[in-house]
Write a protein that holds these residues in place. Structure first.
Motif, PDB file in Angstrom:
ATOM      1  N   TYR A  90       0.835  -1.207   0.000  1.00 59.34           N
ATOM      2  CA  TYR A  90       0.000   0.000   0.000  1.00 59.34           C
ATOM      3  C   TYR A  90       0.869   1.257   0.000  1.00 59.34           C
ATOM      4  N   GLU A  91       1.921   1.240   0.796  1.00 53.50           N
ATOM      5  CA  GLU A  91       2.784   2.406   0.904  1.00 53.50           C
ATOM      6  C   GLU A  91       3.498   2.703  -0.409  1.00 53.50           C
ATOM      7  N   LYS A  92       4.019   1.673  -1.063  1.00 52.07           N
ATOM      8  CA  LYS A  92       4.722   1.873  -2.332  1.00 52.07           C
ATOM      9  C   LYS A  92       3.780   2.405  -3.401  1.00 52.07           C
ATOM     10  N   ASN A  93       2.563   1.877  -3.455  1.00 58.59           N
ATOM     11  CA  ASN A  93       1.575   2.373  -4.424  1.00 58.59           C
ATOM     12  C   ASN A  93       1.236   3.833  -4.150  1.00 58.59           C
ATOM     13  N   ALA A  94       1.153   4.184  -2.878  1.00 54.95           N
ATOM     14  CA  ALA A  94       0.836   5.565  -2.510  1.00 54.95           C
ATOM     15  C   ALA A  94       1.949   6.511  -2.940  1.00 54.95           C
ATOM     16  N   VAL A  95       3.191   6.120  -2.691  1.00 51.16           N
ATOM     17  CA  VAL A  95       4.335   6.956  -3.086  1.00 51.16           C
ATOM     18  C   VAL A  95       4.357   7.154  -4.596  1.00 51.16           C
ATOM     19  N   GLU A  96       4.074   6.093  -5.337  1.00 53.54           N
ATOM     20  CA  GLU A  96       4.038   6.177  -6.797  1.00 53.54           C
ATOM     21  C   GLU A  96       2.934   7.112  -7.280  1.00 53.54           C
ATOM     22  N   ASN A  97       1.909   7.317  -6.441  1.00 51.56           N
ATOM     23  CA  ASN A  97       0.820   8.222  -6.785  1.00 51.56           C
ATOM     24  C   ASN A  97       0.943   9.574  -6.079  1.00 51.56           C
ATOM     25  N   ASP A  98       2.181   9.883  -5.664  1.00 48.74           N
ATOM     26  CA  ASP A  98       2.511  11.191  -5.086  1.00 48.74           C
ATOM     27  C   ASP A  98       1.837  11.472  -3.744  1.00 48.74           C
ATOM     28  N   SER A  99       1.542  10.425  -3.002  1.00 49.31           N
ATOM     29  CA  SER A  99       1.014  10.638  -1.647  1.00 49.31           C
ATOM     30  C   SER A  99       2.099  11.272  -0.777  1.00 49.31           C
ATOM     31  N   PRO A 100       1.763  12.284   0.012  1.00 48.36           N
ATOM     32  CA  PRO A 100       2.768  12.930   0.862  1.00 48.36           C
ATOM     33  C   PRO A 100       3.054  12.147   2.141  1.00 48.36           C
ATOM     34  N   PHE A 101       2.333  11.037   2.385  1.00 50.34           N
ATOM     35  CA  PHE A 101       2.454  10.334   3.646  1.00 50.34           C
ATOM     36  C   PHE A 101       3.032   8.934   3.474  1.00 50.34           C
ATOM     37  N   THR A 102       3.827   8.519   4.444  1.00 51.03           N
ATOM     38  CA  THR A 102       4.182   7.114   4.621  1.00 51.03           C
ATOM     39  C   THR A 102       3.462   6.651   5.889  1.00 51.03           C
ATOM     40  N   TRP A 103       3.402   5.328   6.114  1.00 53.26           N
ATOM     41  CA  TRP A 103       2.694   4.835   7.294  1.00 53.26           C
ATOM     42  C   TRP A 103       3.321   5.364   8.573  1.00 53.26           C
ATOM     43  N   SER A 104       4.632   5.352   8.648  1.00 51.30           N
ATOM     44  CA  SER A 104       5.349   5.810   9.831  1.00 51.30           C
ATOM     45  C   SER A 104       6.048   7.126   9.508  1.00 51.30           C
ATOM     46  N   GLN A 105       5.859   8.103  10.355  1.00 52.88           N
ATOM     47  CA  GLN A 105       6.344   9.443  10.058  1.00 52.88           C
ATOM     48  C   GLN A 105       7.851   9.478   9.830  1.00 52.88           C
ATOM     49  N   GLY A 106       8.242  10.064   8.736  1.00 51.22           N
ATOM     50  CA  GLY A 106       9.652  10.334   8.491  1.00 51.22           C
ATOM     51  C   GLY A 106      10.450   9.253   7.788  1.00 51.22           C
ATOM     52  N   GLU A 107       9.849   8.076   7.590  1.00 47.21           N
ATOM     53  CA  GLU A 107      10.573   7.017   6.898  1.00 47.21           C
ATOM     54  C   GLU A 107       9.605   5.970   6.369  1.00 47.21           C
ATOM     55  N   SER A 108      10.029   5.308   5.299  1.00 47.44           N
ATOM     56  CA  SER A 108       9.225   4.240   4.726  1.00 47.44           C
ATOM     57  C   SER A 108       9.392   2.968   5.549  1.00 47.44           C
ATOM     58  N   LEU A 109       8.512   1.996   5.308  1.00 48.40           N
ATOM     59  CA  LEU A 109       8.631   0.720   6.017  1.00 48.40           C
ATOM     60  C   LEU A 109       9.898  -0.023   5.599  1.00 48.40           C
ATOM     61  N   ASP A 110      10.310   0.154   4.347  1.00 45.76           N
ATOM     62  CA  ASP A 110      11.584  -0.443   3.924  1.00 45.76           C
ATOM     63  C   ASP A 110      12.739   0.117   4.751  1.00 45.76           C
ATOM     64  N   GLU A 111      12.751   1.427   4.929  1.00 45.05           N
ATOM     65  CA  GLU A 111      13.820   2.066   5.698  1.00 45.05           C
ATOM     66  C   GLU A 111      13.739   1.666   7.173  1.00 45.05           C
ATOM     67  N   LEU A 112      12.519   1.614   7.682  1.00 47.84           N
ATOM     68  CA  LEU A 112      12.308   1.322   9.099  1.00 47.84           C
ATOM     69  C   LEU A 112      12.781  -0.078   9.474  1.00 47.84           C
ATOM     70  N   THR A 113      12.724  -1.004   8.520  1.00 49.56           N
ATOM     71  CA  THR A 113      13.080  -2.393   8.835  1.00 49.56           C
ATOM     72  C   THR A 113      14.447  -2.813   8.300  1.00 49.56           C
ATOM     73  N   GLU A 114      15.283  -1.836   7.960  1.00 47.81           N
ATOM     74  CA  GLU A 114      16.688  -2.160   7.706  1.00 47.81           C
ATOM     75  C   GLU A 114      17.310  -2.659   9.016  1.00 47.81           C
ATOM     76  N   PRO A 115      18.163  -3.676   8.974  1.00 46.32           N
ATOM     77  CA  PRO A 115      18.691  -4.274  10.207  1.00 46.32           C
ATOM     78  C   PRO A 115      19.250  -3.273  11.213  1.00 46.32           C
ATOM     79  N   GLU A 116      20.030  -2.316  10.752  1.00 52.56           N
ATOM     80  CA  GLU A 116      20.612  -1.339  11.670  1.00 52.56           C
ATOM     81  C   GLU A 116      19.532  -0.464  12.298  1.00 52.56           C
TER      82      GLU A 116
END
Length: 279
Positions: free
Chosen positions: A204-230
């Motif tokens: 859902y988040e990736k589709n939203a970004v592709e459609n120029d949505s200004p929001f991600t689920w978690s403020q300030g970062e995507s779920l991909d970024e949020l779940t990087e190991p570090e």
């Protein structure tokens, strides 16, 4: 219509407060024929459905399912694939409040008085969970009126044998799997507990970004970024530090809840979640 013909309704979110209120009303006001209802978005945690089943067993009564006539995917398209957010909470409006209003509309139009019981606790500032301009709809706050606070809610659930919903082991709120009010540690745990639901949220988040949505689920970062190991390591370390600080404070007051029973929101600051979803 007379007060004797009034309708009594109590909305359940799958959370602890509304469940405790249902138990409380069953125990203290058995004379009331209350309709318990749950507005199902189809995106709830599986633990929510399990808890509602156990609650039905205690109440000895089925919980009405008010399914919206349009699902999340329908409304997402209507909003141009823009994700809901604290700034634009269209999910609550369309998937929770709208079905409730449609359910009550025929009763209110026929002149029937409706009492809606809402689980605002005695230790909470009153927040308008649902306001109605209709003269026949009255909002009732039993916990507020009777001074039932958070420890009181826990006591009600424990003494009834229900206990807390199982998702409280790792999350502080009910509602959709991808609720934007989740703390970052809860997103990490969602990935661990329900990886399929997490992957759906990422889609859902990736589709939203592709459609120029200004929001991600978690403020300030995507779920991909949020779940990087570090990043996961940082989030977990931050959570543990907050928990240790909270434990130190709680130990100074033996009358408070045990430190391990702290809600996640208490560690990060209380989020103003939607009452229809989270109470």
């Amino acid at each position: 219509m007379s007060d004797a013909e009034a309708k009594h309704v109590l909305g359940l979110s799958g959370g602890k407060d509304s469940a405790a209120l249902a138990v409380y009303m069953r125990q203290h006001h058995p004379e009331l024929d209350i309709d318990y209802f749950f507005t199902d978005t189809g995106k709830e945690l599986p633990e929510v459905y399990e808890f509602l089943g156990r609650l039905e067993g205690f109440l000895g009564k089925s919980i009405l399912r008010l399914n919206p006539d349009r699902d999340f995917d329908f409304w997402l398209k209507q909003y141009n694939n823009f994700l809901p957010s604290p700034q634009t909470r269209w999910c609550t409006r369309q998937l929770k409040l709208r079905p409730f209003e449609q359910w009550l509309k025929p009763m209110l139009e026929q002149g029937q008085k409706v009492y809606s019981y809402v689980a605002i606790r005695g230790d909470e500032e009153y927040r308008e969970g649902y306001s109605s301009k209709h003269k026949n709809l009255k909002i009732v706050l039993p916990f507020k009126d009777d001074g039932i606070d958070k420890p009181g809610v826990h006591e009600i659930l424990e003494s009834s044998g229900l206990g807390l919903p199982k998702y409280y082991d790792w999350r502080s709120r009910s509602g959709c799997t991808f609720c934007f009010y989740q703390q970052k540690i809860e997103w990490v745990r969602l990935k661990e507990q329900h990886p399929e639901a997490f992957e759906e949220a990422k889609t859902y988040e990736k589709n939203a970004v592709e459609n120029d949505s200004p929001f991600t689920w978690s403020q300030g970062e995507s779920l991909d970024e949020l779940t990087e190991p570090e990043r996961v390591r940082q989030i977990k370390e931050d959570y543990e530090k907050r928990l240790e600080r909270a434990k130190a404070k709680r130990q100074q007051n033996p009358l408070r809840d045990e430190p391990d029973s702290l809600d996640i929101d208490e560690l990060y600051g209380q989020a103003k979640g939607c009452l229809a979803c989270h109470k």
